[in-house]
Write an enzyme that holds these catalytic residues in place. Structure first.
Site, PDB file in Angstrom:
ATOM      1  N   LYS A  32       0.816  -1.220   0.000  1.00  0.00           N
ATOM      2  CA  LYS A  32       0.000   0.000   0.000  1.00  0.00           C
ATOM      3  C   LYS A  32       0.853   1.276   0.000  1.00  0.00           C
ATOM      4  O   LYS A  32       0.493   2.266  -0.641  1.00  0.00           O
ATOM      5  CB  LYS A  32      -0.957   0.013   1.184  1.00  0.00           C
ATOM      6  CG  LYS A  32      -0.326   0.010   2.556  1.00  0.00           C
ATOM      7  CD  LYS A  32      -1.386  -0.083   3.637  1.00  0.00           C
ATOM      8  CE  LYS A  32      -0.779  -0.168   5.029  1.00  0.00           C
ATOM      9  NZ  LYS A  32      -0.033   1.023   5.421  1.00  0.00           N
ATOM     10  N   THR A  33       1.988   1.253   0.712  1.00  0.00           N
ATOM     11  CA  THR A  33       2.849   2.439   0.723  1.00  0.00           C
ATOM     12  C   THR A  33       3.411   2.697  -0.678  1.00  0.00           C
ATOM     13  O   THR A  33       3.519   3.846  -1.118  1.00  0.00           O
ATOM     14  CB  THR A  33       4.003   2.261   1.732  1.00  0.00           C
ATOM     15  OG1 THR A  33       3.463   1.974   3.021  1.00  0.00           O
ATOM     16  CG2 THR A  33       4.840   3.528   1.812  1.00  0.00           C
ATOM     17  N   ASP A 219      -3.657   7.022   5.012  1.00  0.00           N
ATOM     18  CA  ASP A 219      -3.226   5.644   5.220  1.00  0.00           C
ATOM     19  C   ASP A 219      -3.814   5.118   6.532  1.00  0.00           C
ATOM     20  O   ASP A 219      -4.211   5.897   7.402  1.00  0.00           O
ATOM     21  CB  ASP A 219      -1.697   5.607   5.281  1.00  0.00           C
ATOM     22  CG  ASP A 219      -1.140   4.195   5.163  1.00  0.00           C
ATOM     23  OD1 ASP A 219      -1.917   3.276   4.841  1.00  0.00           O
ATOM     24  OD2 ASP A 219       0.069   4.023   5.395  1.00  0.00           O
ATOM     25  N   GLU A 220      -3.873   3.795   6.678  1.00  0.00           N
ATOM     26  CA  GLU A 220      -4.391   3.140   7.890  1.00  0.00           C
ATOM     27  C   GLU A 220      -5.763   3.700   8.273  1.00  0.00           C
ATOM     28  O   GLU A 220      -6.035   3.982   9.442  1.00  0.00           O
ATOM     29  CB  GLU A 220      -3.402   3.315   9.060  1.00  0.00           C
ATOM     30  CG  GLU A 220      -2.010   2.820   8.791  1.00  0.00           C
ATOM     31  CD  GLU A 220      -1.901   1.302   8.730  1.00  0.00           C
ATOM     32  OE1 GLU A 220      -2.925   0.621   8.862  1.00  0.00           O
ATOM     33  OE2 GLU A 220      -0.777   0.801   8.527  1.00  0.00           O
ATOM     34  N   GLN A 250      -7.498  -5.378   9.881  1.00  0.00           N
ATOM     35  CA  GLN A 250      -6.433  -4.973  10.794  1.00  0.00           C
ATOM     36  C   GLN A 250      -6.864  -3.826  11.706  1.00  0.00           C
ATOM     37  O   GLN A 250      -6.022  -3.106  12.249  1.00  0.00           O
ATOM     38  CB  GLN A 250      -5.177  -4.580  10.005  1.00  0.00           C
ATOM     39  CG  GLN A 250      -4.574  -5.732   9.221  1.00  0.00           C
ATOM     40  CD  GLN A 250      -3.250  -5.364   8.587  1.00  0.00           C
ATOM     41  OE1 GLN A 250      -2.232  -5.209   9.249  1.00  0.00           O
ATOM     42  NE2 GLN A 250      -3.258  -5.217   7.269  1.00  0.00           N
ATOM     43  N   ARG A 604       2.409 -10.907  10.351  1.00  0.00           N
ATOM     44  CA  ARG A 604       3.724 -10.269  10.543  1.00  0.00           C
ATOM     45  C   ARG A 604       4.832 -11.196  10.047  1.00  0.00           C
ATOM     46  O   ARG A 604       5.952 -10.758   9.805  1.00  0.00           O
ATOM     47  CB  ARG A 604       3.991  -9.950  12.011  1.00  0.00           C
ATOM     48  CG  ARG A 604       3.070  -8.961  12.703  1.00  0.00           C
ATOM     49  CD  ARG A 604       2.822  -7.721  11.929  1.00  0.00           C
ATOM     50  NE  ARG A 604       1.630  -7.856  11.101  1.00  0.00           N
ATOM     51  CZ  ARG A 604       1.318  -7.047  10.097  1.00  0.00           C
ATOM     52  NH1 ARG A 604       2.121  -6.077   9.747  1.00  0.00           N
ATOM     53  NH2 ARG A 604       0.201  -7.214   9.410  1.00  0.00           N
TER      54      ARG A 604
END
Length: 751
Positions: A32-33, A219-220, A250, A604
């Site tokens: 996504k970044t 973002d997020e 998330q 993770r």
């Protein structure tokens, strides 16, 4: 070749769709970044958007720094004009310019948690609130929740008129805000709350920022609360070019006020929104993703998505059940030691994640015993250490003398013989004359009630005035060094601490000076206010040095956004993760958030995932017997190795995919012969003898029977022992875990 050719089809679609509202559902590890930075580049290079018309917001300084670096590398000239910021940093930047529009000066102080507690103690004392019955922490928690929902002190006071308990909190909220305003200070929640207030009260200010930020990316987005949503909605209200990126799976910060409905209802709020799913994962192996997909599929409140990867199937997931929590710690640390000795991984490649901070103790002991380097995150933030807060309080007083909390912290540090009675009388004088505590100190000669105390106060105020005169010409580094020297702070440490403590404190102060030097060297226009702002907004996770060769230990909440080749998820037991409170909660969303936390932990891992549980664990001084976590049982059995042995099952029907019996535990104690049970053939009949000792006729149930308890609900009898006068019955309850009790008191009823 274009830079956009390196993106997959869905990523390209997200980059090229620039106009109007857009929701990008970005699964864990889906790049996504990369999408956001390429989208910024596309807007500037292909759509001819001015860099200063672009705003990119994320949640942590670490994430913002990474995005800033990528944007600079991708775009080059002009990239510095793009606003890449956290929510709080953005709001501070706006408020530094316009805080005077809402009754503050532009040099306001930002209060951290300790500062808030200090203010709240004074509030409770003033309002005569009994903090044994109503804790300051609980009051501050409710105030924070109100601010997250944009409920101000006056509104909350009106809403709680008929609720005696809440009315007390409302009164404390009102007084708390008055004291902050008097101190020219804001807490973290205020930064967003007050920015929304600024925009609502000043349409011209809002319009100027709407014109400035014609393209907004967040973002997020799943972690936003109501106040953050309103802030973004106001900024995007004119041009509506709002792109939000997030993953509802998330969303794990509900306890902090995050509103998952912001992402779930995005299309309802923006009915012309486009939705793009990023489901290709670039981080993990397919086995890890299959486990994550299966676990999260048990949630109802989510948007459907399935992660996949080209990274290959990878190793199966290891699940080990230990006898005790100490055995678990020993097993994990021994496994890590073997991996590093065999040169499979470095220490830095490994992370241990757990649900609660308390779980780190046993692990730390084993690391120390084995001489293995490690780092625990989630402890005391560097800027929360006493010596650092003392020096920062001096700097805050120099920068903003109306900050009563900072002044009161240092008035007697080092000791100046100024007693609490004198401080209280100065405070009364300040209140009566409606001036700050520091201004009252400067007027000490005119306070009749303190008599000789004025002579002890004057050297302090003279020193502060001298330091304030230096602030306009000194660098921040020079000012910090002068504060340490002029106050005699090192000698104060030598007088009050042990030799080892002094050494550690001095090292921390030197690190603060290094931080000041770095700030002076890198800031465009270094100022004391800017330095204080930067350290106020830093979080512990922002200091994570991923190049240090140490094993990382942290809670699952701290791990979001990170990735490691090897991950250990410890303490996977019902009652611990998910917690007992979650299991027994009437709110179904509570368990769903815990499951999302499990999903975060699983994703993770890049190459190897290790899960573990303990049959018994000491918690709060009590030995608890809990079942293996339902989250482990939601993982398809063919993806698991149990106790190092692969299961023989192939994929089976959904109802048979989970672990049906959680009685398999690894025995590490030499007292009895180890019992290893084949994972695929578990059943209660293999493990338990159904014939109890003693007089069975006196009981209406036997081992293996289901029984009901008035408090603990339904469970299965797993053991019965004849204790002479009574039977000792062990029951494995569905929600309360394993309990031992005497039959005559338990009053168990066979189901």
């Amino acid at each position: 070749m274009s830079i956009y050719d390196s993106l997959n089809n869905k990523q390209q679609e997200a980059v090229f769709l620039t106009e109007g509202p857009l929701l990008i559902l970005a699964g864990a590890g889906s790049g996504k970044t990369r999408v956001l930075t390429h989208r910024i580049a596309y807007l500037i290079e292909e759509k001819s958007v001015n860099p200063w018309n672009i705003l990119a917001i994320t949640f942590t300084n670490k994430a913002a720094g990474e995005m800033r670096e990528r944007v600079d590398n991708l775009i080059g000239f002009g990239a510095e004009s793009v606003w890449v910021s956290t929510f709080h940093s953005m709001c501070v930047r706006i408020l530094r310019r316009y805080a005077d529009r809402i009754g503050y000066t532009n040099s306001f102080t930002i209060y951290d948690t300790d500062d808030q507690k200090t203010v709240m103690k004074e509030v409770c004392k003033k309002l005569q609130i009994d903090t044994k019955n109503l804790k300051e922490k609980a009051i501050l928690g409710k105030i924070s929740a109100c601010k997250d929902e944009l409920i101000g002190a006056e509104q909350f006071l009106k809403e709680t008129q008929n609720d005696f308990g809440m009315k007390k909190i409302a009164m404390a909220y009102s007084e708390y805000q008055k004291q902050l305003k008097s101190n020219n200070a804001m807490d973290f929640d205020d930064l967003i709350f007050k920015t929304v207030e600024l925009f609502r009260m000043n349409p011209d200010v809002l319009e100027s920022y709407q014109e400035r930020f014609k393209y907004i990316m967040v973002d997020e987005y799943q972690d936003t609360n109501t106040a953050q949503f309103k802030l973004i909605s106001l900024l995007a209200g004119k041009y509506r070019n709002l792109c939000v990126v997030g993953d509802d799976d998330q969303s794990i910060y509900g306890f902090r006020g995050a509103n998952i409905n912001n992402i779930l209802d995005f299309e309802k709020i923006f009915n012309d929104a486009h939705v793009i799913k990023l489901e290709q994962n670039y981080r993990s192996t397919q086995n890890i993703l299959d486990a994550a997909n299966q676990v999260i599929s048990n949630n109802y409140g989510r948007k459907s998505k399935t992660l996949w990867t080209d990274n290959g199937e990878g190793e199966k997931i290891n699940f080990t059940a230990y006898n005790t929590g100490f055995d678990e710690a020993n097993g994990i640390v021994s496994d890590i030691k073997t991996k590093v000795e065999e040169r499979k991984y470095d220490y830095r490649d490994i992370a241990i994640l757990y649900r609660t901070n308390a779980q780190s103790r046993a692990l730390e002991e084993k690391f120390v015993q084995n001489n293995i380097p490690y780092r625990v995150f989630g402890g005391v933030n560097f800027y929360a250490r006493k010596e650092i807060k003392d020096i920062l309080a001096y700097l805050k007083t120099i920068d903003n003398a109306t900050d009563d909390v900072a002044v009161k912290r240092i008035i007697n540090v080092p000791k100046r013989g100024i007693g609490q009675t004198t401080i209280d009388r100065v405070s009364i004088y300040a209140d009566e004359n409606e001036i700050s505590f520091y201004d009252a100190l400067r007027d000490a000669r005119n306070i009749s009630t303190i008599s000789k105390g004025a002579s002890k106060i004057e050297p302090f105020t003279n020193m502060i005035q001298m330091l304030r005169s230096k602030a306009s010409v000194y660098s921040v580094t020079e000012l910090v060094e002068d504060v340490v020297e002029d106050t005699g702070y090192i000698q104060y440490l030598k007088d009050t601490e042990t030799e080892d403590e002094v050494e550690q404190s001095v090292e921390n102060i030197n690190e603060l000076i290094t931080k000041a030097k770095n700030y002076d060297d890198t800031a465009e226009e270094p100022t004391l206010s800017g330095f204080l702002e930067e350290v106020a907004l830093v979080a512990d996770i922002d200091n994570l040095d991923e190049n240090t060769n140490r094993v990382v230990l942290m809670t699952l909440h701290s791990a979001k956004g990170l990735e490691y080749p090897v991950v250990y998820l410890a303490g996977l037991e019902d009652g611990l993760f998910p917690s007992y409170m979650t299991i027994t909660s009437e709110d179904p969303n509570a368990l769903e958030e815990e499951r999302r936390l499990a999903y975060v932990g699983i994703t993770r891992a890049m190459k190897e995932l290790n899960l573990s549980a303990a049959k018994q664990r000491m918690i709060r001084g009590e030995t608890q017997y809990n079942k293996v976590s339902r989250f482990v049982k939601e993982i398809p059995r063919n993806l698991l190795k149990v106790d190092g042995k692969e299961t023989s099952e192939r994929r089976v029907s959904k109802e048979n995919r989970v672990i049906k019996d959680e009685s398999v535990f690894k025995r590490n104690t030499p007292v009895r012969t180890p019992v290893r049970t084949n994972y695929s053939s578990l059943s209660s009949s293999n493990i338990f003898d159904k014939t109890p000792s003693g007089n069975k006729a006196t009981l209406s149930y036997g081992i293996g029977d289901n029984v009901k308890h008035i408090k603990f609900g339904i469970g299965k009898v797993v053991d019965i022992k004849d204790g002479g006068r009574d039977y000792e019955v062990t029951v494995d309850f569905d929600t309360a875990g394993t309990k031992k009790m005497f039959a005559s008191f338990a009053k168990l009823v066979k189901c």
